[in-house]
Design a protein around this motif. Sequence first.
Motif, PDB file in Angstrom:
ATOM      1  N   GLU A 393      26.628  10.967   2.272  1.00 38.65           N
ATOM      2  CA  GLU A 393      25.767  11.806   1.436  1.00 38.65           C
ATOM      3  C   GLU A 393      24.320  11.756   1.919  1.00 38.65           C
ATOM      4  O   GLU A 393      23.631  12.779   1.928  1.00 38.65           O
ATOM      5  N   ASP A 394      23.882  10.560   2.326  1.00 41.04           N
ATOM      6  CA  ASP A 394      22.503  10.436   2.812  1.00 41.04           C
ATOM      7  C   ASP A 394      22.267  11.316   4.039  1.00 41.04           C
ATOM      8  O   ASP A 394      21.176  11.858   4.218  1.00 41.04           O
ATOM      9  N   PHE A 395      23.286  11.445   4.887  1.00 37.92           N
ATOM     10  CA  PHE A 395      23.167  12.261   6.100  1.00 37.92           C
ATOM     11  C   PHE A 395      23.635  13.706   5.889  1.00 37.92           C
ATOM     12  O   PHE A 395      23.734  14.472   6.840  1.00 37.92           O
ATOM     13  N   ASN A 396      23.936  14.038   4.626  1.00 37.63           N
ATOM     14  CA  ASN A 396      24.419  15.383   4.301  1.00 37.63           C
ATOM     15  C   ASN A 396      25.698  15.716   5.078  1.00 37.63           C
ATOM     16  O   ASN A 396      25.881  16.822   5.580  1.00 37.63           O
ATOM     17  N   LEU A 397      26.584  14.732   5.166  1.00 39.00           N
ATOM     18  CA  LEU A 397      27.862  14.901   5.848  1.00 39.00           C
ATOM     19  C   LEU A 397      28.996  14.789   4.836  1.00 39.00           C
ATOM     20  O   LEU A 397      28.883  14.090   3.827  1.00 39.00           O
ATOM     21  N   THR A 398      30.082  15.472   5.111  1.00 37.38           N
ATOM     22  CA  THR A 398      31.297  15.317   4.317  1.00 37.38           C
ATOM     23  C   THR A 398      32.344  14.628   5.180  1.00 37.38           C
ATOM     24  O   THR A 398      32.350  14.757   6.407  1.00 37.38           O
ATOM     25  N   ASN A 416      39.812  -5.601  15.375  1.00 34.89           N
ATOM     26  CA  ASN A 416      39.468  -6.713  14.474  1.00 34.89           C
ATOM     27  C   ASN A 416      37.966  -6.776  14.168  1.00 34.89           C
ATOM     28  O   ASN A 416      37.406  -7.854  13.976  1.00 34.89           O
ATOM     29  N   LYS A 417      37.342  -5.615  14.164  1.00 35.83           N
ATOM     30  CA  LYS A 417      35.938  -5.579  13.798  1.00 35.83           C
ATOM     31  C   LYS A 417      35.800  -5.768  12.283  1.00 35.83           C
ATOM     32  O   LYS A 417      36.480  -5.098  11.498  1.00 35.83           O
ATOM     33  N   PRO A 418      34.950  -6.671  11.842  1.00 35.05           N
ATOM     34  CA  PRO A 418      34.771  -6.874  10.399  1.00 35.05           C
ATOM     35  C   PRO A 418      34.054  -5.675   9.766  1.00 35.05           C
ATOM     36  O   PRO A 418      33.438  -4.867  10.458  1.00 35.05           O
ATOM     37  N   PHE A 419      34.141  -5.600   8.460  1.00 32.34           N
ATOM     38  CA  PHE A 419      33.515  -4.493   7.739  1.00 32.34           C
ATOM     39  C   PHE A 419      32.056  -4.862   7.428  1.00 32.34           C
ATOM     40  O   PHE A 419      31.716  -5.213   6.302  1.00 32.34           O
ATOM     41  N   LEU A 420      31.233  -4.743   8.439  1.00 33.37           N
ATOM     42  CA  LEU A 420      29.822  -5.075   8.260  1.00 33.37           C
ATOM     43  C   LEU A 420      29.083  -3.902   7.624  1.00 33.37           C
ATOM     44  O   LEU A 420      29.300  -2.745   7.999  1.00 33.37           O
ATOM     45  N   PRO A 421      28.189  -4.180   6.687  1.00 32.43           N
ATOM     46  CA  PRO A 421      27.483  -3.088   5.999  1.00 32.43           C
ATOM     47  C   PRO A 421      26.530  -2.309   6.897  1.00 32.43           C
ATOM     48  O   PRO A 421      26.069  -1.237   6.514  1.00 32.43           O
ATOM     49  N   CYS A 422      26.243  -2.813   8.084  1.00 34.82           N
ATOM     50  CA  CYS A 422      25.368  -2.073   8.989  1.00 34.82           C
ATOM     51  C   CYS A 422      26.124  -0.960   9.722  1.00 34.82           C
ATOM     52  O   CYS A 422      25.494  -0.010  10.216  1.00 34.82           O
ATOM     53  N   TYR A 423      27.467  -1.058   9.813  1.00 37.24           N
ATOM     54  CA  TYR A 423      28.222  -0.082  10.604  1.00 37.24           C
ATOM     55  C   TYR A 423      28.163   1.347  10.077  1.00 37.24           C
ATOM     56  O   TYR A 423      27.975   2.286  10.861  1.00 37.24           O
ATOM     57  N   PRO A 424      28.369   1.596   8.774  1.00 40.23           N
ATOM     58  CA  PRO A 424      28.364   2.990   8.304  1.00 40.23           C
ATOM     59  C   PRO A 424      27.098   3.754   8.685  1.00 40.23           C
ATOM     60  O   PRO A 424      27.178   4.879   9.210  1.00 40.23           O
ATOM     61  N   ARG A 425      25.937   3.183   8.433  1.00 43.62           N
ATOM     62  CA  ARG A 425      24.702   3.910   8.747  1.00 43.62           C
ATOM     63  C   ARG A 425      24.541   4.096  10.248  1.00 43.62           C
ATOM     64  O   ARG A 425      24.124   5.159  10.714  1.00 43.62           O
ATOM     65  N   ASP A 426      24.879   3.080  11.023  1.00 52.45           N
ATOM     66  CA  ASP A 426      24.707   3.186  12.473  1.00 52.45           C
ATOM     67  C   ASP A 426      25.660   4.220  13.073  1.00 52.45           C
ATOM     68  O   ASP A 426      25.266   5.048  13.902  1.00 52.45           O
ATOM     69  N   LEU A 427      26.921   4.179  12.660  1.00 55.59           N
ATOM     70  CA  LEU A 427      27.902   5.120  13.207  1.00 55.59           C
ATOM     71  C   LEU A 427      27.627   6.545  12.739  1.00 55.59           C
ATOM     72  O   LEU A 427      27.679   7.499  13.530  1.00 55.59           O
ATOM     73  N   LEU A 428      27.328   6.692  11.459  1.00 61.01           N
ATOM     74  CA  LEU A 428      27.092   8.028  10.926  1.00 61.01           C
ATOM     75  C   LEU A 428      25.781   8.627  11.446  1.00 61.01           C
ATOM     76  O   LEU A 428      25.642   9.846  11.528  1.00 61.01           O
ATOM     77  N   SER A 429      24.842   7.794  11.802  1.00 57.66           N
ATOM     78  CA  SER A 429      23.622   8.287  12.429  1.00 57.66           C
ATOM     79  C   SER A 429      23.942   8.946  13.769  1.00 57.66           C
ATOM     80  O   SER A 429      23.418  10.023  14.090  1.00 57.66           O
ATOM     81  N   ILE A 431      26.871  10.196  14.597  1.00 60.74           N
ATOM     82  CA  ILE A 431      27.631  11.408  14.277  1.00 60.74           C
ATOM     83  C   ILE A 431      26.696  12.533  13.857  1.00 60.74           C
ATOM     84  O   ILE A 431      26.851  13.689  14.277  1.00 60.74           O
ATOM     85  N   SER A 432      25.693  12.218  13.057  1.00 63.66           N
ATOM     86  CA  SER A 432      24.724  13.228  12.626  1.00 63.66           C
ATOM     87  C   SER A 432      23.984  13.809  13.831  1.00 63.66           C
ATOM     88  O   SER A 432      23.736  15.023  13.895  1.00 63.66           O
ATOM     89  N   ASP A 433      23.637  12.954  14.782  1.00 63.37           N
ATOM     90  CA  ASP A 433      22.968  13.439  15.996  1.00 63.37           C
ATOM     91  C   ASP A 433      23.860  14.415  16.765  1.00 63.37           C
ATOM     92  O   ASP A 433      23.392  15.442  17.278  1.00 63.37           O
ATOM     93  N   ASP A 450      35.285   8.956  17.404  1.00 64.60           N
ATOM     94  CA  ASP A 450      35.549   8.434  18.753  1.00 64.60           C
ATOM     95  C   ASP A 450      34.249   8.302  19.546  1.00 64.60           C
ATOM     96  O   ASP A 450      33.992   7.279  20.195  1.00 64.60           O
ATOM     97  N   ILE A 451      33.451   9.364  19.514  1.00 67.69           N
ATOM     98  CA  ILE A 451      32.197   9.378  20.272  1.00 67.69           C
ATOM     99  C   ILE A 451      31.243   8.312  19.743  1.00 67.69           C
ATOM    100  O   ILE A 451      30.637   7.552  20.510  1.00 67.69           O
ATOM    101  N   ALA A 452      31.089   8.250  18.413  1.00 69.72           N
ATOM    102  CA  ALA A 452      30.155   7.295  17.812  1.00 69.72           C
ATOM    103  C   ALA A 452      30.563   5.869  18.124  1.00 69.72           C
ATOM    104  O   ALA A 452      29.715   5.027  18.482  1.00 69.72           O
ATOM    105  N   TRP A 453      31.854   5.578  18.004  1.00 68.01           N
ATOM    106  CA  TRP A 453      32.329   4.209  18.273  1.00 68.01           C
ATOM    107  C   TRP A 453      32.076   3.843  19.733  1.00 68.01           C
ATOM    108  O   TRP A 453      31.641   2.721  20.035  1.00 68.01           O
TER     109      TRP A 453
END
Length: 461
Positions: A393-398, A416-429, A431-433, A450-453
């Motif tokens: 929502e912050d990035f206006n993405l669905t 086996n990557k842990p669910f770190l709270p920094c990942y959503p913003r970093d990955l979605l940033s 994707i937004s780009d 795929d690209i973001a990861w």
Amino acid sequence: MMDQSINGQQENHPELSTYDNTPLPRIILEQEQTNLTYEHLAKRPSTIAETGLSAQLLTELLIKHIHVMHVATIRELSDALALSGGIIQILVDLAKEAALIENRQSSANGQMRYALSHIGVNEAEKALKTSGYSSVAPVPLTQYVDIVLKQTSRNTQITKQRMEARFSELMFSEALISAIGPALNSNKPILIYGMPGVGKSYLCRNLNLLFSDDVLIPSAIEISGSIIQVYDPQIHIISTKEDETPADTLISLDQGHDPRWRLCQRPLIVTGGELTEDMLEVNYDSTSRTYKAPIQLKANNGILLLDDLGRQKMSPLALFNRWIIPLEERRDFLFLPNGVHFEIPFELILLFSTNLNPAELVDEAFLRRLGYKIEFQPLEVDNYKKLWFRVCEDFNLTCSDETFNYLLKTYHSRTNKPFLPCYPRDLLSIISDQVKFNELQNQVENNLIDIAWKHYFVSPS
């Protein structure tokens, strides 16, 4: 000449204590909850005596300001020193008697203007060589101590309900909230640790949400004739209440608090690897010839976060040795380069954050002094999902549930990557780009994940 002329007309004011004189009273740790308003905490002075400062110090400030302004009215000097027009008029009369200032032609609106005489210029330049401070009149140390103690954040009881209400948007687990809350009530320093990206610094930076009140921060404090700057516009955030104060109330004696104090949000100071021992002591700036307050003094009534503990130029052992007494007695001992020693309250929430193993930083004895050691863990998948969609929502993405599950199964589960709270913003940033560059719909798709990861982890896996 000024010393001979003004000293005889000084107002009486209490001597400030040093190690060589009578020590300040011990800080009382059990402060009674106060409902005093800011106006009662810092009442506007109407006389020189009520400022707690000597007539000589105030006159020196007065002629410094006139030296900079060249010509000034009572109103301009009142604004510059944050003192009432009545006090300024008394100071002007004293300075005129000492032949330091002289009248000049009135301004267009009829206000008398004043300029320095030849003697006044010499005295102002002499005063500036001794101290380059030329701003708002300071407050005496004794008043500073009293107000800091009355504004302590320990008057606010941290409850589970309060934590959950303030942190409902931050996605921290119930277990973590249940650990942090009692630690804040303990009045002991807190060490939080865990792997990078689990949200340690993020939580600390949001702890001020627990305290919805503002506090008074002095522009400067006076200690045995020396002035230390305290208010720092890079650190202290002016309260919206002060921003909304009508300008004409600044000269009224019956409205608002003493303007030598700034109404600010509770301070939050974050320092990391740049911390040095000098930052914990009063520093003298030889260029501006002014004293600068140490970080713990600027953080009083707020929060001081020492991030990345173990990465500083000074060792954790040296840091803890410096603060043994402040941590145990809630008071700190400082000294000026001229040898004057003094005592200030240590009224702040002190937090340490590290990615390292606490046992490798200091010995067990020092760990005991820290009180609480709280480990941060990665998010549970449910909170990770909530955070992912909130950041969308912050990035206006669905994003569909299927696409989110693709992220979990294809990448998190397989690597086996842990669910770190920094990942959503970093990955979605990222994707937004991609969406902006390629002029795509604001939709998170599998190929964009795929690209973001790949870009984020420098590998497709």
